[in-house]
Scaffold this motif. Structure first.
Motif, PDB file in Angstrom:
ATOM      1  N   LEU A   9       0.664  -1.174   0.085  1.00  0.00           N
ATOM      2  CA  LEU A   9      -0.040   0.115   0.059  1.00  0.00           C
ATOM      3  C   LEU A   9       0.743   1.442   0.033  1.00  0.00           C
ATOM      4  N   GLY A  10       0.737   2.099  -1.105  1.00  0.00           N
ATOM      5  CA  GLY A  10       1.501   3.141  -1.201  1.00  0.00           C
ATOM      6  C   GLY A  10       1.277   4.125  -2.373  1.00  0.00           C
ATOM      7  N   ASN A  11       2.376   4.977  -2.562  1.00  0.00           N
ATOM      8  CA  ASN A  11       1.738   5.843  -3.592  1.00  0.00           C
ATOM      9  C   ASN A  11       3.094   6.068  -4.680  1.00  0.00           C
ATOM     10  N   VAL A  12       3.189   7.023  -5.463  1.00  0.00           N
ATOM     11  CA  VAL A  12       3.878   7.030  -6.647  1.00  0.00           C
ATOM     12  C   VAL A  12       5.469   6.891  -6.316  1.00  0.00           C
ATOM     13  N   GLY A  13       5.562   7.402  -5.021  1.00  0.00           N
ATOM     14  CA  GLY A  13       6.881   7.449  -4.547  1.00  0.00           C
ATOM     15  C   GLY A  13       7.603   5.930  -4.905  1.00  0.00           C
ATOM     16  N   ARG A  14       6.736   4.998  -4.716  1.00  0.00           N
ATOM     17  CA  ARG A  14       7.486   3.615  -4.324  1.00  0.00           C
ATOM     18  C   ARG A  14       8.138   3.403  -5.706  1.00  0.00           C
ATOM     19  N   PHE A  15       7.961   3.909  -6.981  1.00  0.00           N
ATOM     20  CA  PHE A  15       8.630   3.799  -8.137  1.00  0.00           C
ATOM     21  C   PHE A  15       9.723   4.756  -8.516  1.00  0.00           C
ATOM     22  N   LEU A  16      10.172   5.186  -7.416  1.00  0.00           N
ATOM     23  CA  LEU A  16      11.446   6.117  -7.331  1.00  0.00           C
ATOM     24  C   LEU A  16      12.636   4.907  -7.254  1.00  0.00           C
TER      25      LEU A  16
END
Length: 292
Positions: free
Chosen positions: A202-209
């Motif tokens: 569960l997370g946001n777009v920051g996980r793709f950094l």
């Protein structure tokens, strides 16, 4: 499907702007599907504090934008943002090698949404896309230029206790992606505040950094309603359109505070994962935090 023909918004409409998956070029795997989107931190197992809990009192400012000489929120840290909503201390941080926490005006404040001390809480202001890298799995690319000091996105997920973060890491295999981040803040009396955030499920777009040894983003803990910091990422330089967005997982970029990360010369006895950032200063390995 032609490049640029984006169909899937990974944010599920929960952000100000959609973040589409680039289905052109390299084939994007299904890793971006294996999580539930949340634009903000949520309370996870063992968390001592609920990120949604309102901790701070609000200011009584009735003007359109708060002033540091009269605003209770600004008096906690001084003016954090410039008139164009960039991080005011970004140039100072570059020279001094440190960053300090920021307290934004919150839901209890009487000032309006246009207050310049409200930045991170406004959400995404730039358009991004998720794309497939050659060696690093999914990555995040900006579709438009981002000026230095601008807020880019949060690194949000489940807020965990130290014990739960350790438990989850022990369960990972050598091939699993590790999204758990540990942020340590040095406060008064020599104390250290630790925040563990895991956007795996569960997370946001920051996980793709992705990590880079020469990144274009740096992290600053920003507090809005709760004592739990929002891990905000700001542009460390002027970022051109179509560039991949990255930050240093070790937190050493623009941060001279001591850390638990193992120096490069001591990595021979630790099974670290290789780094594929391809920067001129690449250490060859992803940062390894011995405290975890």
């Amino acid at each position: 499907m032609a490049r640029g023909d984006f169909k899937t918004d990974v944010t599920c409409g929960l952000e100000n702007l959609p973040v589409f998956v680039d289905t052109g070029g390299a084939s994007v795997g299904d890793g971006w599907r294996k999580f539930k989107y949340s634009p903000e931190n949520v309370s996870g197992p063992g968390a001592a504090l609920d990120p949604s809990e309102i901790t701070f009192p609000g200011c009584d400012c009735l003007s359109s934008s708060c002033q540091s000489d009269s605003c209770l929120c600004l008096q906690r840290h001084g003016t954090a943002y410039t008139d164009d909503l960039r991080l005011a201390s970004s140039a100072t941080q570059q020279e001094a090698g440190f960053s300090k926490p920021v307290f934004e005006c919150n839901i209890m404040c009487k000032c309006g949404d246009s207050c310049k001390n409200r930045v991170v809480q406004r959400g995404l202001a730039y358009r991004f896309k998720v794309f497939e890298t050659e060696l690093k799995g999914c990555g995040l690319r900006t579709l438009e230029p981002i000026p230095q000091g601008s807020f880019v996105c949060e690194y949000a997920g489940e807020v965990l206790s130290s014990a739960e973060a350790h438990r989850r890491l022990r369960r990972q295999s050598s091939t699993d992606m590790n999204y758990i981040i540990a942020v340590k803040e040095h406060v008064r009396c020599g104390q250290v505040m630790e925040t563990f955030v895991d956007p795996t499920a569960l997370g946001n777009v920051g996980r793709f950094l992705n990590h880079s040894c020469q990144p274009n983003l740096f992290m600053v803990p920003v507090r809005v309603n709760s004592l739990v910091p929002r891990l905000a990422l700001f542009a460390g330089c002027d970022i051109p359109a179509n560039e991949e967005l990255t930050f240093d997982y070790s937190g050493r970029y623009r941060n001279s505070e001591g850390s638990n990360f193992v120096p490069e010369e001591a990595l021979s006895d630790i099974p670290c994962k290789p780094c594929y950032c391809a920067s001129k200063t690449c250490s060859g390995f992803l940062p390894f935090d011995i405290s975890l």
